[in-house]
Design a protein around this motif. Structure first.
Motif, short mmCIF file in Angstrom:
data_model
loop_
_atom_site.label_atom_id
_atom_site.label_comp_id
_atom_site.label_asym_id
_atom_site.label_seq_id
_atom_site.Cartn_x
_atom_site.Cartn_y
_atom_site.Cartn_z
N SER A 257 6.83 4.43 -18.48
CA SER A 257 6.75 2.93 -17.90
C SER A 257 5.73 2.62 -16.87
N GLU A 258 5.21 3.67 -16.19
CA GLU A 258 4.28 3.61 -15.18
C GLU A 258 4.83 3.13 -13.76
N GLN A 259 6.05 3.14 -14.11
CA GLN A 259 6.89 2.60 -12.88
C GLN A 259 7.10 3.68 -11.51
N TYR B 11 0.83 -1.41 0.02
CA TYR B 11 0.02 0.12 0.18
C TYR B 11 0.89 1.28 -0.04
N ARG B 12 1.90 1.37 0.80
CA ARG B 12 2.72 2.44 0.94
C ARG B 12 3.81 2.49 -0.38
N ASN B 13 4.35 1.32 -0.61
CA ASN B 13 5.36 1.67 -1.84
C ASN B 13 4.91 0.65 -2.97
N SER B 14 3.86 1.07 -3.29
CA SER B 14 3.34 0.19 -4.89
C SER B 14 4.23 0.47 -5.81
N VAL B 15 4.78 -0.32 -6.55
CA VAL B 15 5.91 -0.06 -7.30
C VAL B 15 5.52 0.25 -8.72
N ASN B 16 4.26 0.36 -9.13
CA ASN B 16 3.87 1.05 -10.19
C ASN B 16 2.44 1.56 -10.12
N LYS B 17 1.98 2.10 -11.29
CA LYS B 17 0.66 2.89 -11.30
C LYS B 17 -0.61 1.89 -11.03
N PHE B 18 -0.20 0.52 -11.95
CA PHE B 18 -1.15 -0.48 -11.71
C PHE B 18 -1.44 -0.82 -10.27
N VAL B 19 -0.37 -1.17 -9.69
CA VAL B 19 -0.59 -1.92 -8.34
C VAL B 19 -1.14 -0.54 -7.17
N ALA B 20 -0.90 0.86 -7.51
CA ALA B 20 -1.07 1.88 -6.90
C ALA B 20 -2.72 2.03 -6.93
#
Lengths: 369, 278
Positions: free
Chosen positions: A364-366, A223-232
């Protein structure tokens, strides 16, 4: 109970979905949640672990055993299906008793165990009815009972156990499930498309996107450190606000410039120095934003930002308020965990902390930071 | 009731009556004939009022006038058709389950091959079958006819049952596999009961097919192994055709199919509308 290790599993499921090099560990006695939107590969992984689908390559270990090529019944796992898969021709008792009968337990023992689990899940009154006559919530409990009645299973796989329920029952079942999990304390692999379920149940969370693992870790970490836009976007209680912009250098300052507003992010110099003059996406979680109704007194340079806007609309959802703040045509959702009334069009100041912002590379959405 | 709806009612009733008459009059005539005495059968104008008799039935059971011995044909038919249908249902359902659940090389081709067994009109293979059966000594034996009927029913059973199995969610099998049951137990206890309606409809259709089969029975049976349709054809003596006895045979031959059809009516409708509603 035992530890589950999935190692480099690859499996092609037709043109739409391929599981690619899936590796993860589900620790003993913990609940490991697979989270993805539909067709992300959750069910595929569940079926591979259960032995219903064969892998193209890779290994699956349960405890010290390599179970990659074992038949489902040799694996000593139990599974609850998304579609429940209750046997329509049998009554609830026979449904729950099925795994016990397959082991040729004496009838008295079968009866004892079925009644015990039915009691625990509060479906004793349905035991001699057919699944077709039960409500959605009752069916769910029957399917769960059938999965849990195998009390010596080393791993319990639950494929979207709550998905087909309506929202209210789902919320109460989720809470019950959590209590139940503490009680039985078994290794569980739990698939769900629902981020709230995932965040509230998981000891460990694995996020999948179209057959690939994009991130795994504790729920807090993801939740805090979502690696990219998709996860966030996926992992959160309310959809994250995404605002297109770019990072520019103005004198010695580094500025994040969007259509709606500008903020100074010089403190993030180390993280963003490679992205100066490139397009980025700013992510703001609605629950991490605040609203001030009066203009803040000082605007000294600090980690707190105040952006002026006006209230476009607001919704009171029970004990929460969702406020839509309009800043130069950009609408930003804010979640307040209290009831606040606004006037549409009134001027407010959006307030957020530098540490709570997400910056994604637009291409890259990262995650940049 | 309004005049227009009255007219509608009368029209519908009329059409229904005509349809019933069209389909059922021949059967009615047959039933009446079965209870007539010889003199009443041959009147120039059909006689609707007559003194009924059971002589035609008595003749069949006594075996006085036919070449075959009394009730032998009835017994043969019941025996051959029941045995062959039961075996075809067993083998065919298992095969259909395999076709429905397992992916293997050439599955669709094999299914097409199975169906292709029914492309050819029976008359084309009846002579080769005669030669074949004669040379291996199967002609005129119960086993020969049972084998033939099994073979004839199988493609139908496999195709019908496969479509019924396809409708059953795979998760049911998968859940049962995880419970620890063997494939055969899964088939018998978990899948087949769910496909019960389809199973019964398929059984009925296969039974009716075998019950009315004429061509192969005509060529491949001897008087000892005659089935009902053949016995009916042979209900004649040198001087005449025994219409009364033929009609009585007809009535008897309807009874089992009638009973099964009434008993399985609701499943039959399900079988016929298969694929019509998703």
């Amino acid at each position: 109970m035992a530890k589950l290790v999935v190692e480099n599993v690859t499996k092609k499921y037709g043109p739409a979905l391929t599981l690619e090099k899936i590796s993860f560990t589900a620790e003993e006695g913990q609940i490991t949640v697979l989270l993805s939107p539909p067709n992300g590969g959750k069910t595929g992984i569940c079926k591979i672990v259960a032995g219903l689908d064969e892998v193209d390559s890779g290994k699956v270990y349960l405890g010290d055993r390599d179970i990659t090529n074992l038949e489902p019944k040799e694996r000593n796992v139990s599974m609850m299906f998304q579609k429940l898969a209750l046997y329509p021709n049998m009554n609830v008792f026979e449904n729950i008793a099925s795994p016990l009968k397959a082991r040729h337990l004496p009838p008295s023992e079968v009866k004892k165990q079925v009644e015990a689990i039915a009691n625990k899940l509060k479906i004793s009154h349905t035991l001699y009815r057919k699944p077709g006559t039960l409500s959605g919530g009752e069916r769910q409990r029957v399917a769960l009972s059938r999965a849990l009645v195998k009390s010596d299973a080393e791993l319990y796989i639950l494929d979207e156990p709550l998905t087909n329920l309506d929202a209210k029952i789902r919320a109460s079942m989720r809470a019950e499930f959590k209590i139940l999990q503490k009680e039985i304390n078994q290794t569980m692999l739990y698939a769900t498309p629902d981020p709230i379920e995932a965040l509230s149940l998981a000891d460990k969370l694995i996020v999948l996107d179209r057959g690939k693992i994009v991130q795994q870790g504790t729920p807090e970490d993801i939740y805090r450190n979502s690696v990219n836009k998709f996860v966030a976007t996926l992992v959160g209680y309310y959809p994250i606000n995404l605002i297109e912009g770019s990072i520019i250098e103005r004198g010695k300052k580094i500025i994040l410039q969007t259509d709606a507003f500008e903020i100074e992010i010089s403190k993030l110099r180390n993280s963003v120095k490679d992205y100066i003059n490139s397009k980025v996406t700013l992510g703001l979680r609605p629950e991490l934003l605040n609203i001030a109704k009066t203009e803040p007194k000082t605007q000294e340079p600090s980690d707190l930002f105040y952006i002026k806007g006006d209230v476009f609309e607001f919704e009171i959802r029970g004990s929460d308020t969702v406020v839509y703040v309009k800043i130069n045509d950009q609408i930003i959702r804010v979640l307040e965990s209290k009831i606040t009334k606004y006037d549409t069009g009134m001027t407010v100041w959006l307030q957020f902390n530098l540490k709570d912002i997400y910056l994604f590379d637009a291409a890259s959405e990262q995650l940049i930071r | 009731m309004k005049v227009s709806s009255l007219i509608k009612f009368v029209l519908v009733a009329l059409v229904t009556l005509i349809l019933i008459a069209y389909f059922d009059l021949p059967i009615l005539v047959m039933i009446i004939t079965a209870f007539k005495q010889r003199a009443d059968i041959f009147t120039p104008v059909p006689k609707w009022i007559f003194t009924p008799t059971l002589k035609n039935f008595a003749d069949i059971f006594a075996g006085t006038t036919t070449m075959a011995e009394g009730t032998l044909a009835i017994r043969n038919s019941l025996l051959f058709v029941t045995i062959s249908t039961v075996i075809a249902m067993f083998i065919g359902s298992l095969a259909a389950y395999g076709f429905s659940r397992f992916k293997f090389f050439g599955r669709e081709d094999l299914l097409f091959f199975v169906l292709s067994q029914r492309f050819m009109p029976g008359i084309v293979i009846v002579l080769p079958m005669f030669v074949l059966y004669s040379s291996v000594g199967l002609r005129g034996t119960p086993l020969g006819l049972i084998l033939l009927y099994i073979n004839a029913a199988l493609p139908f059973v496999i195709w019908m049952m496969r479509s019924f199995f396809d409708e059953i969610p795979r998760e049911i099998d998968e859940a049962a596999r995880l419970d620890g049951h063997s494939w055969f137990t899964i088939f018998i206890k978990f899948v087949l009961p769910v496909a019960r309606n389809g199973f019964l409809a398929t059984f009925l259709f296969s039974f009716i097919f075998g019950w009315g089969e004429f061509l192969f029975a005509l060529i491949l049976t001897t008087p000892e192994s005659w089935t009902m349709p053949i016995a009916i054809v042979n209900s004649r003596v040198s001087s005449e055709i025994l219409w009364g006895q033929i009609a009585a045979y007809g009535v008897i031959s309807i009874i089992p199919v009638f009973i099964i059809a009434v008993a399985l009516q609701k499943y039959l409708v399900r079988g016929m509308t298969l694929g019509a509603v998703k």
